[in-house]
Design a protein around this motif. Structure first.
Motif, PDB file in Angstrom:
ATOM      1  N   ALA A   7     -43.540 -24.720  48.118  1.00  0.00           N
ATOM      2  CA  ALA A   7     -44.050 -26.081  48.271  1.00  0.00           C
ATOM      3  C   ALA A   7     -45.070 -26.174  49.386  1.00  0.00           C
ATOM      4  O   ALA A   7     -44.838 -25.673  50.483  1.00  0.00           O
ATOM      5  N   VAL A   8     -46.175 -26.843  49.098  1.00  0.00           N
ATOM      6  CA  VAL A   8     -47.180 -27.154  50.113  1.00  0.00           C
ATOM      7  C   VAL A   8     -47.173 -28.669  50.253  1.00  0.00           C
ATOM      8  O   VAL A   8     -47.515 -29.387  49.320  1.00  0.00           O
ATOM      9  N   CYS A   9     -46.743 -29.131  51.437  1.00  0.00           N
ATOM     10  CA  CYS A   9     -46.581 -30.558  51.681  1.00  0.00           C
ATOM     11  C   CYS A   9     -47.333 -30.941  52.943  1.00  0.00           C
ATOM     12  O   CYS A   9     -47.017 -30.461  54.030  1.00  0.00           O
ATOM     13  N   LEU A  10     -48.340 -31.800  52.794  1.00  0.00           N
ATOM     14  CA  LEU A  10     -49.114 -32.298  53.933  1.00  0.00           C
ATOM     15  C   LEU A  10     -48.760 -33.753  54.185  1.00  0.00           C
ATOM     16  O   LEU A  10     -48.594 -34.528  53.250  1.00  0.00           O
ATOM     17  N   ASN A  14     -52.426 -34.473  58.048  1.00  0.00           N
ATOM     18  CA  ASN A  14     -52.743 -33.131  57.574  1.00  0.00           C
ATOM     19  C   ASN A  14     -51.910 -32.033  58.230  1.00  0.00           C
ATOM     20  O   ASN A  14     -52.345 -30.896  58.364  1.00  0.00           O
ATOM     21  N   ILE A  16     -48.704 -29.551  57.913  1.00  0.00           N
ATOM     22  CA  ILE A  16     -48.016 -28.939  56.783  1.00  0.00           C
ATOM     23  C   ILE A  16     -46.541 -28.725  57.117  1.00  0.00           C
ATOM     24  O   ILE A  16     -46.187 -28.353  58.236  1.00  0.00           O
ATOM     25  N   CYS A  44     -38.783 -25.544  43.002  1.00  0.00           N
ATOM     26  CA  CYS A  44     -39.551 -25.977  44.167  1.00  0.00           C
ATOM     27  C   CYS A  44     -38.858 -27.154  44.859  1.00  0.00           C
ATOM     28  O   CYS A  44     -38.647 -27.143  46.077  1.00  0.00           O
ATOM     29  N   LYS A  60     -49.019 -31.461  41.874  1.00  0.00           N
ATOM     30  CA  LYS A  60     -49.768 -30.608  40.948  1.00  0.00           C
ATOM     31  C   LYS A  60     -49.511 -29.138  41.250  1.00  0.00           C
ATOM     32  O   LYS A  60     -49.064 -28.772  42.338  1.00  0.00           O
ATOM     33  N   LEU A  62     -50.790 -25.556  42.217  1.00  0.00           N
ATOM     34  CA  LEU A  62     -51.912 -25.099  43.042  1.00  0.00           C
ATOM     35  C   LEU A  62     -52.407 -23.726  42.613  1.00  0.00           C
ATOM     36  O   LEU A  62     -53.563 -23.565  42.252  1.00  0.00           O
ATOM     37  N   TYR A  79     -47.031 -21.839  43.482  1.00  0.00           N
ATOM     38  CA  TYR A  79     -47.212 -22.810  44.564  1.00  0.00           C
ATOM     39  C   TYR A  79     -47.529 -24.180  43.990  1.00  0.00           C
ATOM     40  O   TYR A  79     -48.355 -24.300  43.081  1.00  0.00           O
ATOM     41  N   GLU A  81     -48.314 -28.398  45.083  1.00  0.00           N
ATOM     42  CA  GLU A  81     -48.521 -29.457  46.068  1.00  0.00           C
ATOM     43  C   GLU A  81     -47.420 -30.471  45.826  1.00  0.00           C
ATOM     44  O   GLU A  81     -47.175 -30.882  44.687  1.00  0.00           O
ATOM     45  N   LYS A  83     -45.197 -34.102  47.467  1.00  0.00           N
ATOM     46  CA  LYS A  83     -45.271 -35.298  48.304  1.00  0.00           C
ATOM     47  C   LYS A  83     -43.864 -35.643  48.761  1.00  0.00           C
ATOM     48  O   LYS A  83     -42.918 -35.672  47.951  1.00  0.00           O
TER      49      LYS A  83
END
Length: 99
Positions: A7-10, A14, A16, A44, A60, A62, A79, A81, A83
């Protein structure tokens, strides 16, 4: 072959969302291996919850990272993205990694 999700969570600044093992220097995004009868998206979401205590929603796909780890094990990490939608910072360490 090992297959997993990450998971990429910003946040709105910005920053992470990352995790760090108790005795490790390295930081990583929440991630882990796919369980039987689990979708990559569900994997995920589960891994983020287990490793951070937060609930997330997939935004979405990545990218997919593929390679070969030590010992010749081929891996594929998907990977996403994500929220943040709820939960509280909490560590549940089902793998016994002392995260």
């Amino acid at each position: 072959m090992w297959i997993g999700s990450a998971a990429v969570c910003l946040d709105d600044k910005n920053r992470i969302l990352m995790i760090q093992g108790k005795d490790l220097v390295e930081w990583a995004v929440p991630s882990g291996g796919l369980q039987e009868n689990e979708s990559l998206e569900d994997c995920c979401i589960r891994e983020v919850k287990e490793e951070t205590g937060y609930d997330v929603q997939i935004i979405k796909n990545l990218f997919i990272k593929e390679g070969q780890a030590e010992g010749g094990i081929h891996y594929q990490t998907h990977y996403f993205e994500v929220k943040l939608i709820g939960g509280d910072a909490n560590i549940n360490d089902p793998d016994g990694l002392n995260i």
